[in-house]
Design a protein around this motif. Structure first.
Motif, PDB file in Angstrom:
ATOM      1  N   HIS A  20      -8.710   3.415   3.291  1.00 20.54           N
ATOM      2  CA  HIS A  20      -8.005   3.920   2.492  1.00 20.54           C
ATOM      3  C   HIS A  20      -7.799   3.061   1.438  1.00 20.54           C
ATOM      4  N   ARG A  21      -7.280   2.975   0.058  1.00 22.96           N
ATOM      5  CA  ARG A  21      -6.693   2.653  -0.618  1.00 22.96           C
ATOM      6  C   ARG A  21      -5.930   1.823  -0.758  1.00 22.96           C
ATOM      7  N   PRO A  22      -5.103   0.722  -1.065  1.00 21.71           N
ATOM      8  CA  PRO A  22      -5.681  -0.175  -1.448  1.00 21.71           C
ATOM      9  C   PRO A  22      -6.618  -0.590  -0.485  1.00 21.71           C
ATOM     10  N   LEU A  23      -8.421  -1.268  -1.293  1.00 19.12           N
ATOM     11  CA  LEU A  23      -8.771  -1.512   0.130  1.00 19.12           C
ATOM     12  C   LEU A  23      -8.934  -3.211  -0.017  1.00 19.12           C
ATOM     13  N   THR A  24      -9.375  -3.696   1.967  1.00 21.98           N
ATOM     14  CA  THR A  24      -9.145  -4.986   1.615  1.00 21.98           C
ATOM     15  C   THR A  24     -10.953  -5.541   2.331  1.00 21.98           C
ATOM     16  N   ARG A  25     -10.663  -6.363   2.565  1.00 27.35           N
ATOM     17  CA  ARG A  25     -11.694  -7.193   3.252  1.00 27.35           C
ATOM     18  C   ARG A  25     -11.958  -6.706   4.366  1.00 27.35           C
ATOM     19  N   ALA A  26     -10.832  -6.682   5.184  1.00 29.72           N
ATOM     20  CA  ALA A  26     -10.874  -6.438   6.877  1.00 29.72           C
ATOM     21  C   ALA A  26     -11.170  -5.028   7.099  1.00 29.72           C
ATOM     22  N   GLN A  27     -10.443  -4.410   5.965  1.00 32.01           N
ATOM     23  CA  GLN A  27     -11.192  -2.593   6.179  1.00 32.01           C
ATOM     24  C   GLN A  27     -12.733  -2.518   6.205  1.00 32.01           C
ATOM     25  N   LEU A  44      -4.614  -0.105  -6.430  1.00 32.09           N
ATOM     26  CA  LEU A  44      -4.379  -1.675  -6.366  1.00 32.09           C
ATOM     27  C   LEU A  44      -5.267  -2.468  -5.832  1.00 32.09           C
ATOM     28  N   TYR A  45      -5.745  -3.081  -6.160  1.00 34.40           N
ATOM     29  CA  TYR A  45      -6.675  -3.855  -5.905  1.00 34.40           C
ATOM     30  C   TYR A  45      -6.696  -5.740  -6.431  1.00 34.40           C
ATOM     31  N   TYR A  46      -7.907  -6.323  -5.731  1.00 32.94           N
ATOM     32  CA  TYR A  46      -7.446  -7.691  -5.951  1.00 32.94           C
ATOM     33  C   TYR A  46      -8.855  -7.958  -6.383  1.00 32.94           C
ATOM     34  N   ARG A  47      -9.322  -9.339  -6.798  1.00 34.06           N
ATOM     35  CA  ARG A  47     -10.382  -9.744  -7.217  1.00 34.06           C
ATOM     36  C   ARG A  47     -10.133 -11.475  -7.120  1.00 34.06           C
ATOM     37  N   LEU A  48     -10.992 -12.623  -5.961  1.00 38.08           N
ATOM     38  CA  LEU A  48     -11.384 -14.009  -6.580  1.00 38.08           C
ATOM     39  C   LEU A  48     -11.991 -14.037  -7.554  1.00 38.08           C
ATOM     40  N   LEU A  49     -11.842 -14.714  -8.766  1.00 40.81           N
ATOM     41  CA  LEU A  49     -12.962 -14.548  -9.747  1.00 40.81           C
ATOM     42  C   LEU A  49     -14.020 -15.331  -9.940  1.00 40.81           C
ATOM     43  N   PRO A  50     -15.119 -15.755  -9.740  1.00 42.66           N
ATOM     44  CA  PRO A  50     -16.427 -16.391  -9.786  1.00 42.66           C
ATOM     45  C   PRO A  50     -15.742 -18.297  -9.818  1.00 42.66           C
ATOM     46  N   LYS A  94       7.059  -1.446 -10.251  1.00 39.18           N
ATOM     47  CA  LYS A  94       8.402  -0.134 -10.159  1.00 39.18           C
ATOM     48  C   LYS A  94       7.863  -0.153 -11.344  1.00 39.18           C
ATOM     49  N   PHE A  95       7.453  -0.642 -12.206  1.00 43.70           N
ATOM     50  CA  PHE A  95       6.888  -0.263 -13.810  1.00 43.70           C
ATOM     51  C   PHE A  95       5.440  -0.016 -13.783  1.00 43.70           C
ATOM     52  N   THR A  96       4.808   0.854 -13.546  1.00 43.90           N
ATOM     53  CA  THR A  96       4.193   1.595 -13.875  1.00 43.90           C
ATOM     54  C   THR A  96       4.033   3.115 -13.011  1.00 43.90           C
ATOM     55  N   GLU A  97       3.287   3.794 -14.545  1.00 43.33           N
ATOM     56  CA  GLU A  97       3.548   5.105 -13.988  1.00 43.33           C
ATOM     57  C   GLU A  97       2.177   6.125 -13.623  1.00 43.33           C
ATOM     58  N   GLN A  98       1.333   5.519 -14.093  1.00 48.40           N
ATOM     59  CA  GLN A  98      -0.323   5.671 -14.291  1.00 48.40           C
ATOM     60  C   GLN A  98      -1.172   4.431 -14.136  1.00 48.40           C
ATOM     61  N   GLY A  99      -2.109   4.561 -13.694  1.00 53.02           N
ATOM     62  CA  GLY A  99      -3.240   3.205 -13.810  1.00 53.02           C
ATOM     63  C   GLY A  99      -3.173   2.732 -12.589  1.00 53.02           C
ATOM     64  N   GLY A 100      -3.268   1.771 -12.242  1.00 53.82           N
ATOM     65  CA  GLY A 100      -2.829   0.718 -11.604  1.00 53.82           C
ATOM     66  C   GLY A 100      -2.311  -0.902 -11.566  1.00 53.82           C
ATOM     67  N   VAL A 101      -2.412  -1.717 -10.760  1.00 57.12           N
ATOM     68  CA  VAL A 101      -1.944  -3.487 -10.896  1.00 57.12           C
ATOM     69  C   VAL A 101      -3.554  -3.751  -9.890  1.00 57.12           C
ATOM     70  N   ALA A 111       0.991  -1.230  -0.044  1.00 53.70           N
ATOM     71  CA  ALA A 111      -0.062  -0.244   0.119  1.00 53.70           C
ATOM     72  C   ALA A 111       0.122   1.356  -0.235  1.00 53.70           C
ATOM     73  N   GLY A 112       2.193   1.373   0.583  1.00 61.57           N
ATOM     74  CA  GLY A 112       2.367   2.703   1.048  1.00 61.57           C
ATOM     75  C   GLY A 112       3.217   3.307  -0.540  1.00 61.57           C
ATOM     76  N   VAL A 113       3.902   1.701  -1.587  1.00 63.76           N
ATOM     77  CA  VAL A 113       4.368   2.233  -2.817  1.00 63.76           C
ATOM     78  C   VAL A 113       3.058   2.284  -3.551  1.00 63.76           C
ATOM     79  N   ALA A 114       1.763   1.765  -3.516  1.00 64.65           N
ATOM     80  CA  ALA A 114       1.035   1.948  -4.140  1.00 64.65           C
ATOM     81  C   ALA A 114       0.899   3.372  -4.169  1.00 64.65           C
TER      82      ALA A 114
END
Length: 896
Positions: free
Chosen positions: A624-631, A394-400, A426-433, A384-387
């Motif tokens: 705070h982004r990135p959002l987590t299930r715990a948040q 920065l986000y994640y998904r577990l697909l169906p 490290k190699f991303t300037e704009q957008g996200g992961v 999160a700090g780097v993002a």
């Protein structure tokens, strides 16, 4: 013998025989000649050819074919047995159709089975031109001829195989010899002479003892002789002596030949394995040298790790302590740069050590039940700090179809995901992961996709090799050792999967890998309470990811992407939670809207942009982004996530066994910052001597003079057992990062391990676990109240204490609201004044932690770094909420 024959029709047996030509005389002569030649030992195959040609001459048909089972070689045409023709057997079709019989003027076709010991060897087809049958004499002669041919076939076949086998044995590369039951050599092949130096004429009648090297004792040969005389095969290695005296090693097989249950001969096969043995010896020596080199390298890296981490512990530790002191904006900027540089150096060191350890000792996996949501929460929280610094999503998904809970090695999986996410950021300037989990049969597939610069096609083929980088030039923009992806590949392969990448320049990259998993042994217990959530998020991918997490938590989610529906918001049935993104399709900033909704009574959770912790004023829950299930659990009221609750006061004495002066200062300063008394010794022997002097915890360095940490721990445990004292918790302080370091320290009697460089958070976690606290065991952990302030309230009496607490409870919320308004209005002077007043109020009732943070805010509000002040404001807001609950409980105590 009566007459009989076969008709020219393929339908059945001919009723009468035509006896115009006495063919049987010629057949009788042929039989006599075959018997004579066979007795003289003529070649059976040549006799078969002779019989075929004579039959052609006798019956006048130019093609007389012997169709056999494939045993006979030479000029005799062969076909698999059973393709017979003729009318003698209704089960076998005629060889030629009737029109062709007429065309060829074939009057009779006879099929005779050629048998030997009731086994079919071949089928003899005899065709007669312009005949309608055979005489009985001809049939008798042909039957005898068939029996003779069977003998010729079997004898010819056996002789041929014997010649082939003899040629194979004679030309074999291995030495072969045959002996009688007493061991006298009867036959040797050519390879025997080449291997041993003895010609066949020299050894026939001799004993294999001529090859004895003298290196095997009598019991060895006795055991061999006993085995083969019992009818069993013996196999093993033997060192023999050449005729010229040099030694060589053979792999020997001795097979006894039994006749009527009695050994008649022995067949010995010798394979020269001297060169192979020498090669194996050289390979073993090379392996041992490689293992020694790997061990020395690992030891060197361990020592290097200790030598590098020791000063890094001083650097990072002191920087962390320095960050918690009043600093100017310029000083804080320099401090921030130094901390980032130190962390980057430590990350590079960790990659080198991780790769070296994986090469040296491999990968050891430990399967445990894993909640993938919790694991991915940890991954995104770690990054999160780097993002945030790079203002990236920065986000994640577990697909169906992807299981939420599995059994595998969480440490290794998290290591791979963290490496890939770190690389992507490290190699991303704009957008996200984005991180995606996909169910794929018996495996899990994870994808880490970024919107970065992409990878050149030429680099894709070597990107997972060690020390390879996308840009290896000295002018590259991104640092790194080039080991992270090589480590990922090793770990993924060990976890039973594969790793790959897809990328195009300017369009980002997608790394993907699979890992094997097993069903979990236990099930997770998620909240079952239903919630209604209105999710206001304009970005579809982020909205889908948050909806997935909320659905897992049992929420009914309504998605909107604009602020317009919220401008006229009215509370409906069920009091839903409004989850509000920082910007929407029709509103650049939703901070003011969040405040309006919260003041109007709505339950609002506001999602701060990456890299900031500013919060709108009002009773708003901040995410705070990135959002987590715990948040999200915290926002729903299902957990403590997102809220700061300070732990109870620590007490007790800690013994620090550390020989390095810088590490001594760092460790003691951190312990004092956490309110713990510490004493220092500089070697393991002193730690053993001081251990019995009333310490609650020992922090033990690994490498010290006189006694190292492990030996000191063993002696402390032995002394405790001898004296009957309860064991003191001992925590190892180590700069080593070996994979088996924890097991070594546990074997020495340690209770845990802290890796250098130390952090306040990690140290506090250990202290809370092992040290006694001011709070009693039946008290609910909460915000720490200074016992001296509580004692002063008790001294003035219950009524007066209740009045003081009521005054604070009535005044503090208003002052906190004023503090937030001044801060968000940008009035730094007013913010400092309110913070000063509220600090004194908190200190008066024993709220030490809020008072300390308010003091820091008072000093830092003039700095140019808004991030630190915003973080302090957020922490103060949460602590003040917890403080009200603690003071209300204290008030109830005075009333009771």
């Amino acid at each position: 013998m009566g007459t009989g024959g076969v008709s020219g029709s393929p339908a059945g047996i001919v009723a009468s025989l035509v006896q115009e030509e006495p063919y049987w005389w010629a057949l009788d002569e042929l039989l006599a000649e075959l018997d004579l030649q066979l007795a003289r030992g003529s070649d059976p195959n040549q006799l078969l050819l002779l019989a075929c040609r004579r039959l052609e001459a006798i019956f006048g048909y130019p093609i007389v074919v012997l169709r056999g089972t494939g045993r006979v070689a030479g000029e005799v045409p062969l076909l698999v047995a059973g393709s017979a023709a003729g009318a003698l057997s209704e089960q076998q079709p005629p060889m030629l159709p009737w029109p062709q019989w007429q065309q060829e003027r074939i009057g009779t076709a006879l099929a005779l089975r050629v048998r030997f010991d009731r086994e079919l060897e071949a089928v003899l087809h005899v065709f007669a031109r312009e005949r309608e049958g055979f005489t009985s004499g001809e049939l008798d002669a042909l039957s005898v001829l068939a029996r003779r041919m069977a003998v010729l076939l079997r004898v010819g076949s056996d002789q041929r195989w014997l010649r082939l086998q003899s040629a194979a044995l004679a030309g074999a590369a291995n030495a072969i010899f045959i002996t009688d039951p007493e061991g006298s050599i009867l036959w040797v092949n050519r390879a025997f002479a080449k291997m041993t130096g003895y010609d066949s004429g020299e050894v026939l009648g001799d004993n294999p003892r001529i090859l004895n090297s003298g290196l095997h004792d009598r019991p060895f040969f006795s055991a061999v002789w006993q085995t083969i005389n019992s009818g069993q095969v013996w196999e093993g290695e033997v060192v023999e002596r050449h005729r010229d005296g040099h030694l060589y090693t053979v792999h020997q097989t001795i097979t006894p030949i039994l006749e009527d249950g009695v050994v008649s001969h022995f067949i010995a096969i010798h394979e020269d394995v001297t060169e192979r043995k020498q090669l194996l010896t050289e390979l073993y020596e090379a392996r041992d040298r490689a293992l020694d080199a790997a061990r020395l390298r690992t030891q060197f890296l361990a020592n290097m790790s200790h030598e590098v981490r020791t000063p890094m512990n001083g650097v990072l530790g002191m920087l962390e302590l320095l960050a918690d002191t009043p600093l100017s904006a310029e000083q804080r900027h320099y401090l921030s740069v130094a901390r980032r540089s130190a962390r980057a150096l430590l990350d590079s060191l960790n990659e080198v050590l991780d790769y070296s350890q994986l090469e040296a000792v491999g990968v050891r996996l430990e399967a445990t039940d894993v909640d993938l949501y919790d694991l991915l929460d940890e991954v995104v929280e770690t990054m999160a700090g780097v993002a945030g610094e790079r203002r990236l999503e920065l986000y994640y998904r577990l697909l169906p179809g992807c299981p939420g809970r599995v059994r595998l090695d969480p440490t290794r999986l998290k290591q791979v995901l963290t490496n890939l996410v770190s690389n992507a950021l490290k190699f991303t300037e704009q957008g996200g992961v984005a991180i995606r989990g996909i169910g794929q049969g018996g495996q899990l597939r994870f994808e880490v996709e970024d919107s970065g610069c992409g990878i050149p096609e030429l680099a894709l083929a070597r990107i997972f090799e060690a020390f390879q980088q996308v840009d290896g030039s000295t002018t590259r923009r991104h640092g790194g050792t080039g080991l992270g992806l090589a480590i990922c590949r090793q770990l993924v392969q060990r976890m039973g999967g594969e790793i790959g990448v897809e990328s195009r320049i300017g369009e980002g990259s997608r790394f993907h890998f699979t890992v094997a998993w097993e069903p979990p042994l236990t099930e997770s217990a998620l909240p079952c309470k239903r919630h209604r959530v209105v999710l206001a998020e304009a970005r579809p991918l982020l909205a889908e990811a948050m909806t997935d997490l909320l659905t897992v938590l049992g929420c009914e989610v309504e998605q909107i992407d604009r602020a317009a529906p919220l401008l006229t918001w009215q509370e409906g049935e069920g009091h839903p939670l409004l989850l509000l993104a920082e910007r929407l399709a029709d509103m650049d900033s939703t901070a003011e809207l969040a405040t309006q909704l919260a003041v109007g009574g709505a339950r609002v959770a506001w999602i701060a942009p990456p890299g900031t912790s500013s919060i709108p004023p009002g009773p708003i829950h901040q995410l705070h982004r990135p959002l987590t299930r715990a948040q999200l659990q915290g926002a729903l009221g299902e957990g403590e996530a997102g809220w700061t609750v300070m732990g109870p006061e620590l007490r007790g004495r800690v013994l620090v066994a550390e020989d390095h002066p810088v590490n001594q200062q760092v460790t003691v300063a951190m312990l004092h910052r956490l309110g713990v008394v510490a004493e220092v010794v500089a070697d393991g022997q002193a730690a053993v001597e001081q251990a019995a002097n009333g310490f609650s915890l020992i922090l033990m360095d690994s490498q010290m003079p006189v006694l190292d940490g492990q030996e000191a721990a063993r002696r402390i445990r032995a002394a405790e057992a001898a004296a009957g004292r309860p064991p003191i918790p001992i925590i190892a302080l180590t700069a080593h990062t070996h994979l088996d370091e924890a097991q070594l320290w546990r074997a020495a009697g340690m209770d845990g391990l802290l890796t250098k460089p130390l952090t306040l958070a990690a140290l506090r976690q250990v202290l809370v676990r092992y040290l006694p606290t001011v709070a009693t065991a039946d008290e609910r952990p909460g915000l720490y109240l200074d016992p001296r302030a509580v004692a002063q309230l008790e001294a003035i009496g219950s009524d007066a204490a209740i009045t003081v607490l009521d005054t604070w409870l009535a005044d503090a919320p208003g002052r906190l609201e004023l503090l937030l308004r001044c801060y968000h209005a940008g009035d730094k002077a007013a913010t400092a004044r309110v913070a000063h007043t509220l600090k004194g109020s908190c200190a008066a009732v024993g709220l030490t932690d809020p008072a300390r943070l308010l003091g820091e805010l008072e000093q830092r509000i003039g700095d140019e770094d808004p991030l630190d002040s915003a973080q302090l404001i957020a922490r103060i807001t949460r602590l003040m909420g917890a403080a009200q609950g603690e003071l209300l409980r204290l008030r109830q105590r005075f009333e009771g």
